[in-house]
Enzyme design. Sequence first.
Site, PDB file in Angstrom:
ATOM      1  N   ASP A 194       0.927  -1.173   0.069  1.00  0.00           N
ATOM      2  CA  ASP A 194      -0.029  -0.057  -0.084  1.00  0.00           C
ATOM      3  C   ASP A 194       0.960   1.137  -0.053  1.00  0.00           C
ATOM      4  O   ASP A 194       2.218   1.116  -0.121  1.00  0.00           O
ATOM      5  CB  ASP A 194      -0.987  -0.134   1.061  1.00  0.00           C
ATOM      6  CG  ASP A 194      -2.115   0.815   0.917  1.00  0.00           C
ATOM      7  OD1 ASP A 194      -2.063   1.816  -0.100  1.00  0.00           O
ATOM      8  OD2 ASP A 194      -3.141   0.716   1.605  1.00  0.00           O
ATOM      9  N   GLU A 227     -10.386   7.151   4.634  1.00  0.00           N
ATOM     10  CA  GLU A 227      -9.148   6.657   5.118  1.00  0.00           C
ATOM     11  C   GLU A 227      -8.767   7.473   6.604  1.00  0.00           C
ATOM     12  O   GLU A 227     -10.137   7.848   7.052  1.00  0.00           O
ATOM     13  CB  GLU A 227      -7.905   6.705   4.360  1.00  0.00           C
ATOM     14  CG  GLU A 227      -8.189   5.648   3.127  1.00  0.00           C
ATOM     15  CD  GLU A 227      -6.921   5.777   2.031  1.00  0.00           C
ATOM     16  OE1 GLU A 227      -5.709   5.692   2.533  1.00  0.00           O
ATOM     17  OE2 GLU A 227      -6.966   5.671   1.106  1.00  0.00           O
TER      18      GLU A 227
HETATM   19  C1  BGC Z   1      -5.053   3.044   0.298  1.00  0.00           C
HETATM   20  C2  BGC Z   1      -5.485   1.785  -0.724  1.00  0.00           C
HETATM   21  C3  BGC Z   1      -5.552   2.357  -1.941  1.00  0.00           C
HETATM   22  C4  BGC Z   1      -4.241   3.250  -2.320  1.00  0.00           C
HETATM   23  C5  BGC Z   1      -4.083   3.596  -3.625  1.00  0.00           C
HETATM   24  C6  BGC Z   1      -3.828   3.781  -0.175  1.00  0.00           C
HETATM   25  O1  BGC Z   1      -3.983   5.002   0.714  1.00  0.00           O
HETATM   26  O2  BGC Z   1      -4.993   2.459   1.498  1.00  0.00           O
HETATM   27  O3  BGC Z   1      -6.944   1.342  -0.343  1.00  0.00           O
HETATM   28  O4  BGC Z   1      -5.598   1.551  -3.153  1.00  0.00           O
HETATM   29  O5  BGC Z   1      -4.271   4.176  -1.581  1.00  0.00           O
HETATM   30  O6  BGC Z   1      -4.982   4.729  -4.164  1.00  0.00           O
HETATM   31  C1  BGC Z   2      -4.687   9.185  -2.926  1.00  0.00           C
HETATM   32  C2  BGC Z   2      -5.019   8.077  -2.045  1.00  0.00           C
HETATM   33  C3  BGC Z   2      -4.075   8.011  -0.678  1.00  0.00           C
HETATM   34  C4  BGC Z   2      -3.726   9.149  -0.412  1.00  0.00           C
HETATM   35  C5  BGC Z   2      -2.555   8.975   0.656  1.00  0.00           C
HETATM   36  C6  BGC Z   2      -4.364  10.516  -2.088  1.00  0.00           C
HETATM   37  O1  BGC Z   2      -3.965  11.544  -3.164  1.00  0.00           O
HETATM   38  O2  BGC Z   2      -5.659   9.213  -3.837  1.00  0.00           O
HETATM   39  O3  BGC Z   2      -5.257   6.987  -2.737  1.00  0.00           O
HETATM   40  O4  BGC Z   2      -4.297   6.985  -0.010  1.00  0.00           O
HETATM   41  O5  BGC Z   2      -3.502  10.230  -1.138  1.00  0.00           O
HETATM   42  O6  BGC Z   2      -2.137  10.339   1.081  1.00  0.00           O
END
Ligand code: BGC
Ligand code: BGC
Length: 750
Positions: A308, A518
């Site tokens: 991840d 998240e």
């Molecule tokens: C998330 C994932 C996601 C990835 C890519 C991460 O922060 O935990 O679920 O697939 O970002 O966007």
């Molecule tokens: C992305 C997410 C990721 C996040 C982490 C975003 O810009 O789209 O997938 O988890 O940044 O900071």
Amino acid sequence: MKYFLRIFVSILVLSFIAGCDNMPPGKDNIDEKADQLLEQMTLEEKVGQMTQITLLEITKERENDSDPLVIDEKKLEEVMAKYHIGSFFDNGGAANSIENWHEIITKIQDASKNNTRLNIPVMYGIDAIHGANYTLGATIFPQSIALAATRNRDLVRKGAEITAAETRASGIPWNFNPVLGMGRNPYWPRFFETFGEDVYLTSELGREYIEGSQNSSLGKEYSVAACMKHFLGYSFPLNGKDRTPALIPDRTLREIFLPPYEEAVKAGVMTVMLNSSEINGIPVHSDYNILTVLLKKKMDFRGLVVSDWQDIIRLHTRDRVADTPEEAVRMAVMAGVDMSMVPNNYSFFEILVKLVNDGVVPVERINDAVRRILRVKLETGLFENPYPDKDLLKMFATEESEQINLEAARETITLLKNRDEILPLNKKNKVLVTGPTADKLMVLNGGWTITWQGNREDLYPAEKKTVLEAIQDKIGKSNVIFSKGTDFNKEINISSTVRKASGADYIIVCLGESPYCETPGNINDLTLEAPQIKLVNELKKTGKPVITVLLEGRPRVLKSAAENSDAIIMGYLPGLEGGRAIADVIFGDYNPSGILPFSYPKHPAGFTCYDYKPIESYEQNQYEPLFPLGHGLSYTEFEYSGLTLSDTVFTGKGLLSVSVNVKNRGIREGKTAVELYITDIYGSVSRPVKQLKRFEKISLKSGEEKEVKFTVNKEDLKFIGRKSSWITEPGEFIIEIKGLKKKFTFKSEK
Ligand code: BGC
Ligand code: BGC
């Protein structure tokens, strides 16, 4: 003559197809092709395949995030020539138009072709969590938690097929979904991405989603690689905050958290993403036992393991299990990670090349990782068609998809309470509509919609209907009074809203959550914010019936608002057709059939899952949710009778057949989910009070009766015994369907 001509033409076409390079190679050839490529690759080319970089690294800066993204061609060429990057991902800030996606993917594949030696296509990945949510104009479905309420395998599969088709039409062959962790801690801000708290339900719907994504009935060209995530235990943080430790004993891990992933591997899922956090003290990205021993060897997972976001370097910078960045890379790769979502620098590449050259990481491990990556690229047909295919646009956001989405949204809606059957409302009534979720599209969708957080209302398609607009369409604007009442956590005009209620026959209060995704979605209290509860309570004092609509990604505790609502409609996050679906349910144009995929807690600390242990409901301890898993009302009445087992003794050989009659005794047609639970009355290890083992959604016309049949097998009775292995024990079991119960004795034949 015509007939023979047709046969002749068919043979010609068939032999052309057979000889055509445009078809993905068969399974047997894939290993061979991957090995042939591997033999030609330099170490740098191999490590490049293992590197995944975010789109923003190769695009030009733009003033506005709604301006089209433009690839920085010079930078991209340099990056490809120097690092031979195997994968890019992400949306670059907000959803892109499909034309923009085509341009982006085309330039990336061009750069790969022109600047690398072996012409290995780049595999682009995206979070298409509930539809192709990062392509403008896509069909945006209910979130997984809502889909789970439908108990409708077919809808989940169709939704996955449409998502895959629209993702592939955007030029993208890889979707980072489904989430197979279970929502067993309602504080967790990613609860809405799960299929709820039950292991069987998650396993079943996960499999449907994966098969729909990877083997679409629309054809291989419309399929994408799915990614089960986040392996393992991510969904169960002890303190409910995102990316914090889980403590899960081996028994629970194997009985509850692992089976959906095992089912997914059996279904052929091509990729897996890892738990960002740690279980039982070990960050998963560094855990050889979980990644290599369990996943790759024991479960025989042959696909690719992607990290991840930044989670390899975080072994050093955050978890401090690695004292240098080099050690972090070594640990993760040796634990079994095949691809690093780095994602915004090239440190992983530099470090890993050096580690191999220094003999710290054996080249065999690199070969295994790259073989896995190449296999997915071959299986998704990328070598034949690396470029976006304009022909696929015909399946993008079709009217039929919108219709399926509306059906899905309707079927998610769960009627939790309906005092004196006040619902459905007659369309001649005047209603007051109020609350923070009444007039916004983002609250129907939540995170992973157009932007990561999903909270840019200005970017939503204005032609879609909010709950308020859908109600206005249904009964006419002149019959709807709107007053906002309160924002999510700040009163606006509660007293004037209460005064306006005098002009209405019914009050519809729309509550819930502002979108999040998240870690930004962490909360300290499961209780719905005070102003929202106050709005219901003040309106109740008018004596007018109050109908509460909940738009939320996790069950927020309602306190007195639950009692003070005459009806409660759980909308979850029903997607872009959710407003229409809710209005259909309120005014009786659709008979609700959703049932809860989790236990709706009454208290912020009182959450217990439905498959609790006897000790959790003993003396002072009680399982007392506001509404239990499986709860959901209908506008008709279903009568269950005649629960029959094929035998009172089950030897474990063959199957035990179970049947039950379900009759629609009301005047309306309706759907109902028939659920079968099993209770193991005594066990050498304390057993859950009951466990869901089968379900089937059926539709019955008024007066219609159906016999629903299930079979149960020995596997359904197994659990992990005191010696830590799977066992079955002789004894008495109960089969339960809608309160009807029948016992059987299990006597295993030696
Ligand atoms: C998330 C994932 C996601 C990835 C890519 C991460 O922060 O935990 O679920 O697939 O970002 O966007
Ligand atoms: C992305 C997410 C990721 C996040 C982490 C975003 O810009 O789209 O997938 O988890 O940044 O900071």
